[in-house]
Design a protein around this motif. Structure first.
Motif, mmCIF file in Angstrom:
data_model
loop_
_atom_site.group_PDB
_atom_site.id
_atom_site.type_symbol
_atom_site.label_atom_id
_atom_site.label_comp_id
_atom_site.label_asym_id
_atom_site.label_seq_id
_atom_site.Cartn_x
_atom_site.Cartn_y
_atom_site.Cartn_z
ATOM 1 N N ALA A 17 43.849 -11.421 -15.090
ATOM 2 C CA ALA A 17 43.190 -10.319 -14.398
ATOM 3 C C ALA A 17 41.682 -10.468 -14.553
ATOM 4 O O ALA A 17 41.195 -10.919 -15.592
ATOM 5 N N THR A 18 40.979 -10.113 -13.512
ATOM 6 C CA THR A 18 39.516 -10.154 -13.512
ATOM 7 C C THR A 18 38.991 -8.896 -12.843
ATOM 8 O O THR A 18 39.477 -8.510 -11.778
ATOM 9 N N ALA A 19 38.025 -8.258 -13.466
ATOM 10 C CA ALA A 19 37.389 -7.076 -12.892
ATOM 11 C C ALA A 19 35.884 -7.308 -12.847
ATOM 12 O O ALA A 19 35.305 -7.859 -13.785
ATOM 13 N N ALA A 20 35.264 -6.898 -11.745
ATOM 14 C CA ALA A 20 33.828 -7.099 -11.585
ATOM 15 C C ALA A 20 33.201 -5.879 -10.941
ATOM 16 O O ALA A 20 33.824 -5.203 -10.116
ATOM 17 N N VAL A 21 31.969 -5.599 -11.331
ATOM 18 C CA VAL A 21 31.166 -4.565 -10.676
ATOM 19 C C VAL A 21 29.792 -5.162 -10.402
ATOM 20 O O VAL A 21 29.321 -6.033 -11.139
ATOM 21 N N TRP A 22 29.173 -4.713 -9.318
ATOM 22 C CA TRP A 22 27.871 -5.256 -8.954
ATOM 23 C C TRP A 22 27.041 -4.200 -8.251
ATOM 24 O O TRP A 22 27.564 -3.204 -7.727
ATOM 25 N N ALA A 23 25.757 -4.451 -8.238
ATOM 26 C CA ALA A 23 24.830 -3.577 -7.528
ATOM 27 C C ALA A 23 23.613 -4.392 -7.123
ATOM 28 O O ALA A 23 23.217 -5.335 -7.822
ATOM 29 N N SER A 24 23.036 -4.061 -5.979
ATOM 30 C CA SER A 24 21.840 -4.759 -5.526
ATOM 31 C C SER A 24 20.992 -3.813 -4.712
ATOM 32 O O SER A 24 21.487 -2.833 -4.147
ATOM 33 N N GLY A 25 19.721 -4.107 -4.643
ATOM 34 C CA GLY A 25 18.815 -3.273 -3.870
ATOM 35 C C GLY A 25 17.373 -3.612 -4.163
ATOM 36 O O GLY A 25 17.065 -4.599 -4.843
ATOM 37 N N ALA A 26 16.480 -2.784 -3.629
ATOM 38 C CA ALA A 26 15.042 -3.004 -3.788
ATOM 39 C C ALA A 26 14.500 -2.088 -4.867
ATOM 40 O O ALA A 26 14.680 -0.869 -4.814
ATOM 41 N N LEU A 27 13.845 -2.672 -5.861
ATOM 42 C CA LEU A 27 13.112 -1.873 -6.832
ATOM 43 C C LEU A 27 11.790 -1.423 -6.230
ATOM 44 O O LEU A 27 11.307 -0.327 -6.523
ATOM 45 N N VAL A 28 11.215 -2.306 -5.399
ATOM 46 C CA VAL A 28 10.037 -1.957 -4.597
ATOM 47 C C VAL A 28 10.304 -2.483 -3.193
ATOM 48 O O VAL A 28 10.498 -3.687 -3.019
ATOM 49 N N LYS A 29 10.334 -1.620 -2.201
ATOM 50 C CA LYS A 29 10.714 -2.026 -0.852
ATOM 51 C C LYS A 29 9.859 -3.193 -0.366
ATOM 52 O O LYS A 29 8.636 -3.197 -0.519
ATOM 53 N N ASP A 30 10.535 -4.164 0.223
ATOM 54 C CA ASP A 30 9.914 -5.363 0.797
ATOM 55 C C ASP A 30 9.246 -6.252 -0.241
ATOM 56 O O ASP A 30 8.663 -7.276 0.111
ATOM 57 N N LYS A 31 9.350 -5.914 -1.537
ATOM 58 C CA LYS A 31 8.627 -6.689 -2.542
ATOM 59 C C LYS A 31 9.523 -7.198 -3.667
ATOM 60 O O LYS A 31 9.539 -8.389 -3.963
ATOM 61 N N LEU A 32 10.237 -6.295 -4.322
ATOM 62 C CA LEU A 32 10.973 -6.656 -5.536
ATOM 63 C C LEU A 32 12.429 -6.247 -5.377
ATOM 64 O O LEU A 32 12.734 -5.081 -5.128
ATOM 65 N N PHE A 33 13.328 -7.240 -5.551
ATOM 66 C CA PHE A 33 14.748 -7.019 -5.308
ATOM 67 C C PHE A 33 15.559 -7.496 -6.512
ATOM 68 O O PHE A 33 15.162 -8.418 -7.224
ATOM 69 N N GLY A 34 16.699 -6.869 -6.681
ATOM 70 C CA GLY A 34 17.567 -7.271 -7.781
ATOM 71 C C GLY A 34 19.028 -7.285 -7.366
ATOM 72 O O GLY A 34 19.454 -6.504 -6.505
ATOM 73 N N TYR A 35 19.761 -8.201 -7.959
ATOM 74 C CA TYR A 35 21.216 -8.244 -7.809
ATOM 75 C C TYR A 35 21.789 -8.478 -9.204
ATOM 76 O O TYR A 35 21.359 -9.395 -9.925
ATOM 77 N N ALA A 36 22.755 -7.668 -9.604
ATOM 78 C CA ALA A 36 23.351 -7.804 -10.932
ATOM 79 C C ALA A 36 24.859 -7.679 -10.821
ATOM 80 O O ALA A 36 25.378 -6.844 -10.065
#
Length: 1013
Positions: A283-302
């Protein structure tokens, strides 16, 4: 005709563009992390490309010849706008994938301007063929991978590509590319090398939910890529955008719907392994989130992912009589990945990739009984007393930072720095709770429960010895074993008129800490001679910190000779240096030259028909494992003893040892190959003329768009191994040289630190070693002609690949058929025939006698391979996918004893007495059975199916069921190829020869629930 295809080709959805790029053809080595958009427009026009999801934008001016190119673009969906010198505008959209150049023209083939404005609308037409291609590349996106039934790991996805076959199970889950061994590939994530260079038999296991695209290079790759004579797997992770997204999923493979492997019977009918009770789940479980910390400038995916696997196995014994061992194995894998992107400006980008792939496994061992004592061979194996546990830890953390700078319209620069760590350690737990663990110190005997086998006449099994001690752990790896990589690279691209020039430099330093010892410290064998019992004790220990330092320069030019014809030329210079445990260099190779040439002809000028070809040389460095024992201090000693008694604590270890005085005993310690624990002289390890392993490759093919919905192509491939590295352990040529040069044969100092028994060289070349032949401390230059050392290393691969892709409104289908032949006397770094994973130092070429009859069809020779996969959307809510693989079997050998066993290797020769003569007999009357001539394993076919349901009433929710190996095909994929025992008798091997070692993976069912928002 040209404008017809151009206009139709522009009318397609972004998803279809991605699917069209995904499978066939090849792409020029644009970048290992980014893609490009290129095309034609009117000189002086401005071209603006924008990713609306991230705000990234670039504007350039069309050159005087009417061409434009925007390079090093992060993957994603783009809008391309042309603003003409007259103020008119035109708009296109394109999907940019890793390593590809999307061709977007604003003028037709004759130079006339196309429609002022073209709006891209939904269509199922495939993407135009990439005419800037000279490579053989497959790209699969996360969307595609989710639609087809395939295991979610890099190797399983790579096996969808033409020209790839699954490697031997002895080396884990790895792929063979174009006839090469599984130890000749390279693996990357976001440009960072994640290959484990210890043996090249492992790589970082990235949590696959985080992968956006996987690029599989099966041949013809540009000078940017090196250190591979197999293939390249290049993965790109997902990234954040302006839109916030999050989600999670669970994959579950229940044991109740998983089939066991077939039972194993010997040829005499004995049941050896009853696998009916074997179970397992994961079994494998995963969660993720992504978005802009600063619009058009700084982005993250985790992403955070946790996996757990449990396998319960109840095998029988190796002799079919006494009780064997069964196991309960549990693996836990907490992994994570973080990707951060900072658009400092439109011209300067910074990206951070960080991930962890740690895995911990505990395997508990129990004695096995079959039914009752009165019926030991009955079914229903039982679990008896607990023997002990083996705990292992693998994986680690890695970080890489990459800068990309668009310094002008024509010049782009990128730089990467990364650090990776990989643990590789184990320890054993005995039933009393005590721990067996190796420190790595050669003077550390470990202690605990040793391995013991009984070969005395009253033992049950005299051929292999009856197990009476603790061998469940086998060997122990030192407590601090692991690897570290530091990588730095700079890449640049410069557009000069019709020339696209790329150049770069990279440094890849790999450090390995490794060592091993028998569990319990020793390996004992009980014998009886003339009624007298004695015991032989083996003590084998290694431990060292070694390095592989690599650097390379490359330069390549893609010259657009005309609008329709491109020439590619590249050169690469690699340098390799291997250091032993004392930090001393024992192999150093500078400026290995590797040229690459290619062409791409856009026959119709509209990307509908392409003819392409390339030729290249590819070099492979020596892996780190060679230095652990071969070039560093090591211990390998055996000695015979009388003993007073045998311990009754479960270890069966001998007590009260005194040196054996029988004539047959080794009363004094016997040091194998001089491995007495003393440091080895690095000058004596390798031939002074040693060159790296390298291979030449030639590809010629074409690809055609047959309709708006279907394209197909053919390519012919020829690979030839020009040089290999291996070791020779034959001292006879050294003795001949010594006598011819005036040395007393009795004064030859075998095994002193400057006279190793086994020495590195290039098979087929003269050996030139600096050795201390007489032990006086002075090195002599010993030259041995190639014909005295054995044959030249040979390997060739020829193939014809047919590939196709189709995409319609609700249906896509891709596939390939490959006819291939792989022939030679050397598989490469490993030896699948016997499952030997000593990369670069297998038993091949140790002695000339071992190579008699060695030329023939190699283990990765799969003559026929058919692959077909796709997906059909029944409705907006329901879809089905399928994956079919049909392959012919691999060649089979018959290993036995040649003559009077001149090397002492036992049943390791291509020589067998229980098989019809193939190729004649040798002088001693022993039959030579040429490699691969003893038959083949059966054809295999595997059908995987899935069904997915995405209910309209809950947007983002998906349920999916994958059924792997639907018909539970259970053909053997590897068999026992030893046809004689070590005495040369067919009696001991008759019951085991050609019995299965591995089967196809049995049927299993995987459930998935996923929710995105």
């Amino acid at each position: 005709m040209a404008s017809k295809y151009l206009v139709k080709g522009l009318k397609r959805s972004a998803l279809t563009v991605a699917l069209g790029l995904s499978f066939v053809g090849g792409v020029q080595a644009q970048s290992n992390t980014a893609g490009a958009v290129s095309g034609r427009a009117t000189a002086g026009d401005t071209i603006t490309i924008e990713n609306t999801n991230t705000g990234f934008s670039r504007t350039i001016t069309v050159s005087g010849d009417g061409s434009y190119r925007l390079s090093q673009l992060p993957i994603g969906q783009y809008t391309i706008t042309r603003k003409g010198v007259d103020g008119a505008t035109s708009t296109r959209t394109a999907s940019v994938s890793v390593g590809t150049a999307s061709n977007i023209d604003f003028v037709n083939a004759s130079g006339a301007q196309t429609l002022d404005t073209v709006t891209v609308v939904g269509s199922a037409a495939i993407n135009p063929i990439d005419v800037s291609s000279v490579e053989s590349t497959t790209i699969l996106t996360a969307e595609q991978i989710a639609k087809i039934p395939v295991q979610r790991d890099a190797t399983s996805v790579a096996l969808l590509a033409p020209g790839t076959v699954r490697g031997d199970a002895a080396f884990g889950k790895l792929a063979s590319f174009g006839g090469s061994s599984v130890a000749e590939n390279q693996y990357y994530l976001n440009g960072f090398n994640i290959t484990n260079t210890f043996k090249n038999l492992n790589f970082a296991q990235i949590p696959y939910e985080a992968i956006a695209e996987q690029q599989v290079k099966t041949g013809g790759y540009g000078a940017e890529f090196g250190r591979s004579t197999g293939g390249v797997i290049n993965m790109i992770s997902k990234s954040g955008t302006n839109e916030f997204k999050a989600g999670g999923n669970v994959f579950w493979t229940p044991e109740s719907l998983s089939e066991p492997t077939p039972d194993l019977y010997y040829n005499d009918g004995r049941l050896v392994s009853d696998n009916s009770k074997d179970t397992g789940w994961e079994a494998t479980a995963a969660v993720w989130a992504s978005g802009a910390l600063v619009k058009d400038k700084l982005f993250g995916y985790a992403l955070l992912q946790y996996g757990r696997t449990q396998k319960d196995a109840y095998p029988g014994s190796t002799d079919g009589i006494s009780g064997g061992r069964n196991t309960l194995e549990e693996e836990k894998s907490p992994t994570w990945l973080l990707k951060m992107d900072w658009n400092i400006t439109d011209n300067h980008l910074l990206a951070l990739t960080a991930f962890s792939d740690t895995r911990k496994t505990e395997t508990k061992y129990y004695n096995t009984g079959f039914g009752t004592d009165a019926a030991p061979n009955a079914a229903n194996p039982s679990r008896r007393d607990y023997v002990g546990s083996l705990k292992t830890e693998e994986g680690g953390d890695s970080y890489a930072l990459k800068y990309t700078g668009y310094l002008s319209d024509n010049f782009t620069l990128s730089a990467l720095a990364g650090h990776g760590e990989f643990k590789r350690r184990n320890y054993a737990i005995l039933p009393n709770g005590s721990r067996m663990q190796y420190s790595g110190n050669l003077n550390d005997p470990v202690g605990g429960c040793p391995i013991v086998r009984d070969f005395r006449p009253d033992a049950v099994q005299q051929a292999t010895g009856t197990l009476v001690g603790c061998d469940f752990a086998g060997s122990l790896i030192r407590a601090d074993a692991g690897d570290e990589r530091d990588q730095y690279r700079i890449d640049a691209e410069w557009l000069l008129g019709d020339h696209q020039i790329r150049f770069g430099y990279d440094v890849d330093d790999f450090t390995t800490v490794d060592g091993s010892v028998y569990s319990g410290g020793y390996y004992y064998q009980y014998y009886q001679l003339a009624g007298q019992d004695f015991v032989r004790r083996y003590d084998i220990r290694q431990g060292a910190t070694v390095e592989v330092n690599q650097e390379a320069f490359y330069l390549e030019d893609s010259w657009h000779v005309t609008d329709n014809f491109m020439l590619y030329g590249g050169v690469r210079w690699d340098s390799f240096e291997n250091k032993n445990g004392a930090g001393q260099s024992y192999v150093k190779i500078d400026d290995q030259f590797a040229p690459r040439l290619g062409f791409s002809w856009d026959v119709n000028g509209d990307s509908s028909f392409k003819v392409f070809g390339n030729a290249g040389r590819y070099a492979l460095p020596l892996t780190a494992n060679v230095a652990i024992r071969g070039a560093s201090a090591s211990l390998f000693v055996h000695q015979d003893f009388f003993y007073d008694s045998i311990a009754t604590d479960g270890s069966s270890a001998p007590q009260g040892l005194t040196p054996c005085t029988l004539d047959a005993c080794d009363a004094a310690p016997f040091y194998h190959n001089g491995e007495s624990g003393a440091a080895k002289d690095p000058r004596a390890i390798a031939s002074t003329n040693l060159d790296p392993m390298y291979q030449d490759e030639f590809i010629l093919g074409f690809q055609m768009q047959l309709t708006d919905h279907l394209s197909a192509g053919v390519r012919g491939i020829y690979r030839k191994l020009e040089r290999a590295i291996d070791d020779t352990c034959d001292t006879a040529p050294i003795e001949s040289w010594a006598i011819a040069n005036g040395f007393d044969p009795d004064s030859i100092a075998y095994g002193n630190p400057a006279f190793p028994y086994c020495r590195l060289y290039n098979p087929g070349s003269d050996g030139v070693w600096n050795l201390d032949v007489d032990g006086n401390g002075t090195l002599e230059t010993v030259t041995v002609p190639a014909d005295q050392l054995g044959p030249e290393a040979k390997r060739s691969y020829s193939a014809l690949e047919f590939f196709w892709e189709g995409s319609w409104d609700k249906f896509f289908l891709q596939g390939s058929y490959t006819y291939a032949r792989s022939k030679g006397n050397s598989e490469g770094g490993v030896k699948s025939d016997i499952g030997q994973g000593d990369t670069g130092t297998t038993q091949d070429f140790d002695y000339p006698a071992l190579m008699l009859g060695s030329y023939g069809y190699l283990p990765n020779d799969r003559r026929h391979s058919l692959k077909l996969f796709g997906n059909y959307e029944i409705t907006d809510e329901w879809s089905v996918g399928a994956n079919l693989v049909v392959q012919s079997g691999r060649p089979v050998n018959c290993f036995g004893v040649y003559g009077d066993d001149p090397t002492g290797y036992g049943a390791s020769y291509f020589s067998c007495g229980n098989t019809e003569p193939v190729g004649g007999s040798n002088d001693n009357g022993t039959t030579i059975v040429h490699r691969g001539s003893a038959g083949r394993t059966p054809w295999t076919n595997t059908v995987d199916l899935n069904v997915a349901y995405s209910p309209a009433y809950v947007e983002g929710l998906t349920f999916k069921v994958d059924v792997f190996n639907v018909f539970n095909s259970d053909k053997p994929t590897a068999v026992d190829e030893v046809g004689e025992d070590d005495t040369g008798s067919i009696v001991g091997a008759a019951s085991t020869y050609l019995t299965p070692l591995n089967w196809q993976t049995p049927r299993s069912v995987r459930f998935m629930v996923q929710y995105d928002f």
